[in-house]
Design an enzyme around this catalytic site. Structure first.
Site, PDB file in Angstrom:
ATOM      1  N   LYS A   1      26.828 -12.813   8.502  1.00  0.00           N
ATOM      2  CA  LYS A   1      26.351 -11.226   8.589  1.00  0.00           C
ATOM      3  C   LYS A   1      27.632 -10.878   9.934  1.00  0.00           C
ATOM      4  O   LYS A   1      28.285  -9.781   8.788  1.00  0.00           O
ATOM      5  CB  LYS A   1      25.131 -10.652   9.182  1.00  0.00           C
TER       6      LYS A   1
ATOM      7  N   HIS B   1      31.394 -31.653  20.122  1.00  0.00           N
ATOM      8  CA  HIS B   1      32.437 -32.197  18.738  1.00  0.00           C
ATOM      9  C   HIS B   1      34.172 -31.188  18.681  1.00  0.00           C
ATOM     10  O   HIS B   1      34.526 -31.460  16.548  1.00  0.00           O
ATOM     11  CB  HIS B   1      31.397 -32.392  17.959  1.00  0.00           C
TER      12      HIS B   1
ATOM     13  N   TRP C   1      -2.956  -2.852  -1.701  1.00  0.00           N
ATOM     14  CA  TRP C   1      -2.754  -4.292  -1.857  1.00  0.00           C
ATOM     15  C   TRP C   1      -3.245  -5.095  -1.206  1.00  0.00           C
ATOM     16  O   TRP C   1      -2.877  -4.968   0.509  1.00  0.00           O
ATOM     17  CB  TRP C   1      -1.314  -4.798  -1.777  1.00  0.00           C
TER      18      TRP C   1
ATOM     19  N   LYS D   1      27.297  -7.576  -4.454  1.00  0.00           N
ATOM     20  CA  LYS D   1      25.593  -7.881  -3.920  1.00  0.00           C
ATOM     21  C   LYS D   1      24.947  -8.968  -4.892  1.00  0.00           C
ATOM     22  O   LYS D   1      24.255  -9.467  -4.762  1.00  0.00           O
ATOM     23  CB  LYS D   1      24.529  -6.267  -4.708  1.00  0.00           C
TER      24      LYS D   1
ATOM     25  N   ARG E   1       5.238   0.061  -5.630  1.00  0.00           N
ATOM     26  CA  ARG E   1       5.000  -1.004  -3.914  1.00  0.00           C
ATOM     27  C   ARG E   1       3.902  -2.008  -4.533  1.00  0.00           C
ATOM     28  O   ARG E   1       4.164  -2.753  -4.161  1.00  0.00           O
ATOM     29  CB  ARG E   1       4.570  -0.057  -3.045  1.00  0.00           C
TER      30      ARG E   1
ATOM     31  N   GLU F   1      30.756 -10.475   6.987  1.00  0.00           N
ATOM     32  CA  GLU F   1      30.630  -9.946   6.046  1.00  0.00           C
ATOM     33  C   GLU F   1      31.730  -8.582   6.369  1.00  0.00           C
ATOM     34  O   GLU F   1      31.849  -7.831   5.520  1.00  0.00           O
ATOM     35  CB  GLU F   1      29.453  -9.754   5.183  1.00  0.00           C
TER      36      GLU F   1
ATOM     37  N   GLU G   1      24.158 -17.931   9.994  1.00  0.00           N
ATOM     38  CA  GLU G   1      23.646 -16.494   9.329  1.00  0.00           C
ATOM     39  C   GLU G   1      24.056 -15.209  10.335  1.00  0.00           C
ATOM     40  O   GLU G   1      24.831 -14.288   8.839  1.00  0.00           O
ATOM     41  CB  GLU G   1      21.476 -15.928   8.373  1.00  0.00           C
TER      42      GLU G   1
ATOM     43  N   CYS H   1       0.335  -1.395   0.120  1.00  0.00           N
ATOM     44  CA  CYS H   1      -0.449  -0.064  -0.242  1.00  0.00           C
ATOM     45  C   CYS H   1       0.977   1.867   0.059  1.00  0.00           C
ATOM     46  O   CYS H   1       1.858   0.681   0.023  1.00  0.00           O
ATOM     47  CB  CYS H   1      -0.971   0.127   1.382  1.00  0.00           C
TER      48      CYS H   1
ATOM     49  N   ASN I   1      -1.802   1.476   5.925  1.00  0.00           N
ATOM     50  CA  ASN I   1      -0.449   1.075   4.855  1.00  0.00           C
ATOM     51  C   ASN I   1      -0.524  -0.119   6.928  1.00  0.00           C
ATOM     52  O   ASN I   1       0.221  -0.011   7.401  1.00  0.00           O
ATOM     53  CB  ASN I   1       0.496   1.289   4.863  1.00  0.00           C
ATOM     54  N   GLY I   2      -0.494  -1.967   6.336  1.00  0.00           N
ATOM     55  CA  GLY I   2      -0.116  -2.657   6.980  1.00  0.00           C
ATOM     56  C   GLY I   2      -1.390  -3.402   7.573  1.00  0.00           C
ATOM     57  O   GLY I   2      -2.201  -3.427   7.091  1.00  0.00           O
TER      58      GLY I   2
HETATM   59  C1  G6P Z   1      26.257 -12.427  -2.533  1.00  0.00           C
HETATM   60  C2  G6P Z   1      26.019 -11.717  -1.561  1.00  0.00           C
HETATM   61  C3  G6P Z   1      24.793 -11.878  -0.563  1.00  0.00           C
HETATM   62  C4  G6P Z   1      23.933 -12.991  -1.086  1.00  0.00           C
HETATM   63  C5  G6P Z   1      24.340 -13.339  -1.490  1.00  0.00           C
HETATM   64  C6  G6P Z   1      23.305 -14.486  -3.026  1.00  0.00           C
HETATM   65  O1  G6P Z   1      27.662 -13.160  -2.158  1.00  0.00           O
HETATM   66  O2  G6P Z   1      26.838 -10.755  -1.128  1.00  0.00           O
HETATM   67  O3  G6P Z   1      24.263 -10.850   0.088  1.00  0.00           O
HETATM   68  O4  G6P Z   1      22.813 -13.672  -0.245  1.00  0.00           O
HETATM   69  O5  G6P Z   1      24.737 -13.720  -3.488  1.00  0.00           O
HETATM   70  O6  G6P Z   1      22.416 -13.588  -3.896  1.00  0.00           O
HETATM   71  P1  G6P Z   1      20.828 -14.257  -4.210  1.00  0.00           P
HETATM   72  O7  G6P Z   1      21.042 -12.333  -4.718  1.00  0.00           O
HETATM   73  O8  G6P Z   1      21.098 -15.053  -5.419  1.00  0.00           O
HETATM   74  O9  G6P Z   1      20.272 -14.386  -3.097  1.00  0.00           O
END
Ligand code: G6P
Length: 609
Positions: A485, A504, A75, A604, A27, A488, A481, A2, A99-100
C-alpha cells in the site's frame, strides 16, 4: 445489504420512499418495507418479501397517504427474508429501519423481555425498536429516547426512526454505516447515500461517525455522539457524483477505507447466520470440503495477500494443505495439480489476465474452481464453477482497501465451513468464530478512530526513504500488504518481512533513518515479535508498533508511535489490522501530494500480462 430512506414531506411519501429504495437496489436485498404516519398519527406499515415490485403491488392495493415515513431494503442477516422479519420494525410508539449489526442484541433482548417488552420478530433490529419504545414508555421525548438507546447499542449500524407522536419528525443515527441528510424545500430527507436522495435534492449533509440527527420540515439538528449539537457542512452534489459518490471524502480511497465497517457487515450478512452462529454457504457446492486433498489459491497483488492470510485460516481451522502462488508464476510453471483439489481465485475486478489464465489452466486440468470476486459480472465470476462474492461495492481507488478486507472475511468463512465439514472444528468452535466475525464491523469502526494519530505519524513516515514492515503468522501477509500500500501510493520504497526473517538480511538495513512498522496483535507469537522489536531498537531503528491494548501494555520497547487497536480474538485480527496500515499509506501519500486514487503507472484492473 440494506438501504435506508426517510422523508418528512408535504405530500404523500410512500411513492417517493419506494422510488428512492429503487436507487438502493444495487446494494442487494431480499425484502423491503415502508412505514408512514397516516392521518390521526396512525403508524402503518407495508412490507413484502422479494423485489420492490411486490411492495409496490401491496401499496397499490392498500395505499398509504402519510406525509412522513421511512423505508428499507433488507438483506437478511438475523432471521429469514420473510415479511415479518422485514423492516420497518414497529411498536405502538416507534417504527425503525436498520442497516448493520447490533452485536449485543441478545443481552438487550433478554433485558427488555424481563422489563415487559414483547418481541414479534427474530431480528437483531427489533431490539432497537423495543429499546426506544421502552424509553418512550418511561416518558422520554423521541429524540432523548433515541439518544438513550444509542448509548446501549454495540456494533456498526445506521438507523432511522418514525414516531406516531410527532408527524414532523424522523430521527437518524450513524455508527459504522453511512447516512446522509438531504435538504429540500420545506421537506427533509435521510438516506443511505446521496444516490438515494437524488430524485429529491442535490443538497446533502453527510453525517459523521457517531452522529444522530432530528429532521423536521424546517431543517435538521445534528448531534454528535456526546449529544452536543454540531454543525456539519452542506455539500451540493454534482450530477456525475450521483454515479459514484465520493461523499465528503477527498479521495475515493479514504471513502473506501471508511466504508469497511459497512461493507464487511454486508459481506458477513451473506456468509453467516449470526442468530444461529453458523456459517451459511450455498446448499450445494460443486465440491466436498471433506474430500479435498489440497487447496490451491491463486491471485495477484493485494488479492494475493488476502489469499496468503487465508492460508493460515484454512490450515488452522480445516487442516487443509494450501498451496498459494501469484498468478503470473502459477500459470507458467505448469504445476502438478492434486486429483482431489480445489483451486480458489481471488480477484477484486475478476478480470486480471494472469488470474484468469490460471483459472483456465486449472479448469482444463479438471480441478474444481471457485472464485472470490467483487465484480459479479466479470469474466472470472462467469468462468469459475462457483463464485463467492465479496460485497464491497464498487472500488474506485486503484489501491485496493475494502475489497481486501471483504476478501479476507469471505475466505475466513470458507475456512470455517471447511473446518466444520472436515470434522476439525466442533459446533462450539464454529459458534465462537462466527461470534468473533460478527464483532468485526464494530471493531473496524473503532480501528478507524486511530486516524488522527496515524495522520500525525504519516508526516514522519513521509520523510523516510525506505520503510520496513514486520509481522508474524497471519500478521505477516498484513505486513506485506502494508508495504505494498505504502509503495503504491506514496512511492516510498517499502518491504514487508516475516518478523523471524529479520535476522536473515533486512536487519543490515536498520539505522536511525529507518522506520520499522511492526504489526503485533497480542497472539501466541507476540513475545517473539517483541524480541525482534528489541533487535530493531538496539540498532536505532524507529519502531511504529501496531498492537492491541494488551500488547501495548506489555511492550517494553521505545517506539516512535504506538497505534492501539481494540483487544479481539487473534483469528480476526488481520481484518482489523489492515485498517491502520491502509490509513498510514493514505495519509503519507496525501502529505506527499501524490495522486492517491490514480497512482502513477498503476491500473485498477490489469487485463494484460
Ligand atoms: C492491480 C491493482 C491492485 C490489485 C491487483 C489484482 O495491481 O492495482 O489493487 O490488487 O491488480 O487485481 P484484482 O482485480 O485481480 O484483485
Amino acid at each position: 445489504m440494506c438501504g435506508i430512506i426517510g422523508i418528512v414531506g408535504r405530500e404523500p411519501v410512500a411513492g417517493h420512499l419506494v422510488d428512492s429504495l429503487k436507487r438502493l437496489e444495487y446494494r442487494g436485498y431480499d425484502s423491503a418495507g415502508v412505514a408512514t404516519l397516516e392521518p390521526g398519527g396512525v403508524l402503518t406499515r407495508r412490507r413484502a418479501e422479494g423485489k420492490l415490485r411486490n411492495l409496490e403491488a401491496r401499496l397499490a392495493k392498500e395505499p398509504l397517504v402519510g406525509l412522513v415515513g421511512i423505508g428499507h431494503t433488507r438483506w437478511a442477516t438475523h432471521g429469514a427474508p420473510t415479511e415479518s422479519n422485514a423492516h420497518p420494525h414497529a411498536t405502538a410508539r416507534v417504527a425503525i429501519v436498520h442497516n448493520g449489526i447490533i452485536e449485543n442484541f441478545r443481552e438487550l433482548r433478554d433485558e427488555l423481555i424481563a422489563a415487559g417488552q414483547v418481541f414479534s420478530s427474530e431480528t437483531d433490529s427489533e431490539v432497537v425498536a423495543q429499546l426506544v419504545d421502552h424509553h418512550l414508555g418511561a416518558g422520554l421525548s423521541p429524540e432523548l429516547a433515541v439518544a438513550a438507546a444509542l448509548k446501549r447499542l454495540k456494533g456498526a449500524f445506521a438507523l432511522a426512526f418514525l414516531f406516531p407522536a410527532d408527524d414532523d419528525l424522523v430521527v437518524g443515527a450513524r455508527r459504522g454505516s453511512p447516512l446522509a441528510v438531504g435538504w429540500g424545500d420545506g421537506e427533509m430527507y435521510l438516506g443511505s447515500d446521496a444516490l438515494a436522495l437524488a430524485p429529491f435534492t442535490d443538497r446533502i449533509t453527510y453525517l459523521e461517525e457517531g452522529d444522530w440527527v432530528a429532521i423536521r420540515r424546517g431543517g435538521a439538528v445534528i448531534h454528535d455522539e456526546t449529544d452536543a449539537v454540531v454543525a456539519r457542512p452542506l455539500t451540493v452534489v454534482s450530477a456525475s457524483a450521483f454515479q459514484v459518490d465520493r461523499g465528503n471524502y477527498r479521495h475515493f480511497m479514504a471513502k473506501e477505507i471508511h466504508e469497511q465497517p459497512e461493507v464487511i457487515g454486508h459481506t458477513l450478512a451473506r456468509y453467516i447466520d449470526l442468530a444461529a452462529e453458523r456459517i451459511r454457504l450455498p446448499a450445494t457446492l460443486p465440491f466436498d470440503w471433506a474430500k479435498l486433498d489440497r487447496l490451491t489459491i491463486v491471485a495477484c497483488g493485494t488479492a494475493f495477500y488476502a489469499g496468503l492470510t487465508a492460508k493460515y485460516w484454512f490450515e488452522q481451522f480445516a487442516r487443509l494443505p494450501v498451496e498459494i502462488d501469484v498468478a503470473s508464476e502459477f500459470r507458467y510453471r505448469e504445476p502438478p495439480l492434486a486429483d482431489n483439489g480445489l483451486a480458489l481465485f481471488v480477484s477484486q475486478s475478476g478480470e486480471t489476465a494472469d488470474t484468469l489464465a490460471s483459472l483456465r489452466y486449472c479448469k482444463a486440468h479438471g480441478l474444481h474452481t471457485a472464485a472470490v470476486v467483487n465484480v459479479p459480472t466479470s469474466t472470472i465470476a462467469r468462468e469459475a464453477e462457483i463464485v463467492f462474492p465479496t460485497l464491497a461495492g464498487p472500488e474506485i481507488g486503484v489501491a485496493s482497501t475494502k475489497a481486501f478486507t471483504c476478501q479476507l472475511v469471505v475466505m475466513a468463512c470458507l475456512a470455517i465451513a471447511a473446518g466444520k465439514a472436515r470434522g476439525r472444528l466442533s459446533e462450539a468452535e464454529e459458534h465462537t468464530l462466527v461470534r468473533a466475525l460478527g464483532e468485526l464491523p464494530g471493531l473496524l469502526a473503532r480501528a478507524l478512530k486511530a486516524e488522527p494519530k496515524i495522520e500525525r505519524l504519516a508526516r514522519q513516515i513521509a520523510k523516510a526513504r525506505d520503510v520496513i514492515y514486520l509481522g508474524r503468522g497471519s500478521s505477516f501477509p498484513i505486513a506485506l500488504e502494508g508495504a505494498l500500500k505504502l509503495k503504491e501510493i506514496s512511492y516510498i520504497h517499502s518491504e514487508g518481512y516475516a518478523a523471524g526473517e529479520l535476522k536473515h538480511g533486512p536487519i543490515a538495513l536498520i539505522d536511525e533513518t529507518m522506520p520499522v512498522v511492526v504489526i503485533a496483535p497480542h497472539d501466541r507469537t507476540y513475545e517473539k515479535t517483541v524480541s525482534n522489536m528489541q533487535e530493531v531498537a538496539a540498532r536505532g531503528g524507529r519502531i511504529v508498533l501496531i498492537t492491541c491494548e494488551k500488547g501495548a501494555a506489555e511492550a517494553s520497547v521505545p517506539t516512535l508511535e504506538t497505534i492501539v487497536m481494540p483487544d479481539m480474538p487473534p483469528e480476526i485480527a488481520p481484518v482489523v489490522y489492515a485498517v491502520p496500515i491502509q490509513m498510514l499509506a493514505y495519509h503519507t501519500a496525501v502529505f506527499m501530494g501524490t495522486d492517491v486514487d490514480q497512482p502513477r503507472n498503476l491500473a485498477k484492473s490489469v487485463t494484460v500480462e
